[in-house]
Design a protein around this motif. Structure first.
Motif, PDB file in Angstrom:
ATOM      1  N   HIS A 117      -3.658  -2.584   9.260  1.00 48.14           N
ATOM      2  CA  HIS A 117      -2.737  -3.289   8.362  1.00 48.14           C
ATOM      3  C   HIS A 117      -3.480  -4.098   7.294  1.00 48.14           C
ATOM      4  N   PRO A 118      -4.459  -4.937   7.655  1.00 44.99           N
ATOM      5  CA  PRO A 118      -5.179  -5.662   6.599  1.00 44.99           C
ATOM      6  C   PRO A 118      -5.957  -4.753   5.653  1.00 44.99           C
ATOM      7  N   ILE A 119      -6.407  -3.603   6.134  1.00 48.98           N
ATOM      8  CA  ILE A 119      -7.096  -2.654   5.251  1.00 48.98           C
ATOM      9  C   ILE A 119      -6.130  -2.135   4.189  1.00 48.98           C
ATOM     10  N   LEU A 120      -4.930  -1.741   4.616  1.00 50.02           N
ATOM     11  CA  LEU A 120      -3.935  -1.252   3.662  1.00 50.02           C
ATOM     12  C   LEU A 120      -3.495  -2.366   2.721  1.00 50.02           C
ATOM     13  N   TRP A 121      -3.356  -3.561   3.240  1.00 50.38           N
ATOM     14  CA  TRP A 121      -2.958  -4.708   2.420  1.00 50.38           C
ATOM     15  C   TRP A 121      -4.009  -5.000   1.364  1.00 50.38           C
ATOM     16  N   LYS A 122      -5.254  -4.965   1.756  1.00 51.50           N
ATOM     17  CA  LYS A 122      -6.336  -5.206   0.805  1.00 51.50           C
ATOM     18  C   LYS A 122      -6.375  -4.130  -0.275  1.00 51.50           C
ATOM     19  N   THR A 123      -6.122  -2.893   0.126  1.00 51.95           N
ATOM     20  CA  THR A 123      -6.091  -1.791  -0.830  1.00 51.95           C
ATOM     21  C   THR A 123      -4.962  -1.973  -1.832  1.00 51.95           C
ATOM     22  N   ALA A 124      -3.776  -2.346  -1.334  1.00 51.26           N
ATOM     23  CA  ALA A 124      -2.638  -2.574  -2.227  1.00 51.26           C
ATOM     24  C   ALA A 124      -2.909  -3.725  -3.178  1.00 51.26           C
ATOM     25  N   ALA A 125      -3.521  -4.788  -2.663  1.00 50.86           N
ATOM     26  CA  ALA A 125      -3.832  -5.945  -3.507  1.00 50.86           C
ATOM     27  C   ALA A 125      -4.876  -5.594  -4.559  1.00 50.86           C
ATOM     28  N   LEU A 127      -5.124  -2.762  -6.010  1.00 51.43           N
ATOM     29  CA  LEU A 127      -4.445  -1.973  -7.039  1.00 51.43           C
ATOM     30  C   LEU A 127      -3.586  -2.839  -7.951  1.00 51.43           C
ATOM     31  N   THR A 128      -2.981  -3.881  -7.382  1.00 49.48           N
ATOM     32  CA  THR A 128      -2.047  -4.710  -8.155  1.00 49.48           C
ATOM     33  C   THR A 128      -2.672  -5.997  -8.669  1.00 49.48           C
ATOM     34  N   GLY A 129      -3.761  -6.429  -8.020  1.00 50.23           N
ATOM     35  CA  GLY A 129      -4.368  -7.701  -8.408  1.00 50.23           C
ATOM     36  C   GLY A 129      -3.616  -8.901  -7.866  1.00 50.23           C
ATOM     37  N   GLU A 130      -2.715  -8.699  -6.900  1.00 52.39           N
ATOM     38  CA  GLU A 130      -1.884  -9.781  -6.365  1.00 52.39           C
ATOM     39  C   GLU A 130      -1.703  -9.557  -4.865  1.00 52.39           C
ATOM     40  N   TRP A 131      -1.686 -10.639  -4.087  1.00 50.09           N
ATOM     41  CA  TRP A 131      -1.669 -10.513  -2.641  1.00 50.09           C
ATOM     42  C   TRP A 131      -0.273 -10.566  -2.033  1.00 50.09           C
ATOM     43  N   VAL A 132       0.488 -11.612  -2.306  1.00 53.84           N
ATOM     44  CA  VAL A 132       1.750 -11.833  -1.598  1.00 53.84           C
ATOM     45  C   VAL A 132       2.717 -10.680  -1.812  1.00 53.84           C
ATOM     46  N   TRP A 133       2.999 -10.360  -3.070  1.00 54.30           N
ATOM     47  CA  TRP A 133       4.004  -9.333  -3.350  1.00 54.30           C
ATOM     48  C   TRP A 133       3.510  -7.939  -2.992  1.00 54.30           C
ATOM     49  N   SER A 134       2.202  -7.734  -3.020  1.00 52.78           N
ATOM     50  CA  SER A 134       1.654  -6.446  -2.569  1.00 52.78           C
ATOM     51  C   SER A 134       1.941  -6.244  -1.091  1.00 52.78           C
ATOM     52  N   GLY A 135       1.745  -7.313  -0.289  1.00 50.32           N
ATOM     53  CA  GLY A 135       2.020  -7.215   1.137  1.00 50.32           C
ATOM     54  C   GLY A 135       3.489  -7.003   1.433  1.00 50.32           C
TER      55      GLY A 135
END
Length: 402
Positions: A117-125, A127-135
């Motif tokens: 889960h944190p790996i996917l979250w980090k990947t999404a962040a 791509l977007t440059g943002e943490w909360v809404w990416s998660g």
């Protein structure tokens, strides 16, 4: 109608209609329960904190009190609870990695939380440059996928679109389904579990084993997919080569244990660190007997005991129903999913743990079909429990899942 007529009829449809036709049916059927349940959760997360800010004595005495729902209020409500509790630990892993030190239990550590889960979250962040809404976006997309897989799994096992619709609705309004809206593991894990059962049903053993590996890298109970998928293998051709493919399901946990061994010196750090949260091993029936002996204690800190006890009984009954219908893999997975928290000697988070077991929703759908009044009552109770738990969660009181 011949093929030429079909082609002409298709060409006459608007681009929007052709796009809608291309969407898988399971996704279409899951979309409405998903949207309705998300709207309920979003509304409560946005409104509850604003109501709490108004002193009690002003209500009914001050006509100027007003609560205004806006995009900013919704954003603030989601952001307020997005990174906290378990998601705070996953954020620390995604942002800073695992703690690298020799294992000890003097304080809590993020070794208890699995890496996918944190790996996917980090990947999404990234791509977007943002943490909360990416998660948040990642979790909601995965939950929609999980509901779609559940609809398809129910259809293939029960051969009824009505039952598939009911199972999906029950899952969408499960009392702790609000965790699937936030950067927690529930959405990812549920999608992996249901997809793995679908792959096993189609005897695509490599795919089932690979999905099981990912589930094992998401949560400890991903390991329970191995015996569950084995039950499905027993109903097939029983090829030894296929059984070897299913052994992949243990790979996620094994890889995580090897990594923890390297950075802490303890391959079982994910389990042994649980002592820092006050969790130890007990007989699985001790928590149930404790509630039976003291039923008047319906809620204790972090633990709505009445709800969790009822969900435990519900899950056990669902296992019996699944077994009678020949869905042995779903039964095994549900029972092992219950066993893990029960062995800690407490009912804490039981509703949250049980919510990732697809067999429960299939059983609920079957019972609702046989006894329509039961389905109506359960739906009302589940939705009310969801609303209550979300309201408390929005106010900083997390009793639904510690």
């Amino acid at each position: 109608m011949n093929s030429v007529d079909i082609a002409m009829a298709s060409a006459q449809r608007s681009p929007l209609q052709r796009m809608a036709d291309a969407v898988p049916k399971c996704l279409k059927r899951a979309l409405m329960p998903f949207v309705l349940s998300r709207l309920v959760v979003i509304l409560i997360l946005a409104v509850a904190p604003m109501i709490a800010q108004v002193p009690v004595e002003r209500w009914g005495k001050d006509d100027s009190v007003a609560i205004k729902l806006s995009g900013q209020a919704i954003a603030d409500g989601l952001r307020r609870v997005a990174i906290g509790n378990d998601s705070g630990w996953y954020y620390s892993i995604a942002h800073d990695g695992y703690e690298r030190r020799l294992f000890d239990t003097s304080k809590q550590a993020n070794w208890a939380f699995f890496p996918l889960h944190p790996i996917l979250w980090k990947t999404a962040a990234a791509l977007t440059g943002e943490w909360v809404w990416s998660g948040i976006l990642l979790s909601n997309l995965l939950w929609l996928a999980g509901l779609s897989f559940l609809w398809l799994l129910t259809l293939r096992l029960a051969h009824s679109q009505r039952l598939a619709d009911q199972a999906t609705l029950f899952a969408a309004f499960w009392p702790t389904s609000y965790f699937t809206m936030l950067p927690h593991t529930e959405a990812l894990f549920f999608a992996l579990v249901t997809a793995s059962f679908l792959a096993a049903l189609a005897q695509r053993w490599w795919f089932a084993g690979l999905l099981g590996l990912c589930a094992g890298a998401t949560r400890l109970n991903g390991l329970f997919l191995a015996p569950a998928l084995f039950m499905r293998w027993l109903k097939g051709d029983r090829q030894v080569a296929d059984l070897l493919k299913l052994m992949l399901a243990a790979g996620g946990l094994a890889a995580f244990a090897a990594y923890l061994w390297r950075i802490t010196g303890n391959p079982l750090a994910f389990k042994d660190i649980q002592v820092a949260w006050g969790r130890d091993w007990h007989a699985p029936w001790s928590a149930l007997l404790d509630y039976i002996n003291r039923p008047h204690k319906i809620i204790t800190p972090w633990n709505p005991r009445m709800l969790h006890f009822g969900i435990t009984l519900l899950a056990i009954c669902s296992s019996v129903t699944c077994w009678r219908h020949g869905w042995r893999g779903l039964t095994v997975f549900t029972l092992l999913t219950l066993l893990a928290p029960l062995c800690t000697g407490t009912l804490v988070s039981m509703t949250r743990y049980a919510g990732v077991a697809p067999g429960i929703y299939l059983a609920l759908a079957l019972w609702s079909e046989r006894w329509p009044r039961f389905g109506q009552v359960w739906m009302a109770m589940s939705a009310m429990s969801l609303a209550l738990l979300v309201t408390l969660f929005a106010l900083g009181i997390n009793v639904g899942g510690a």
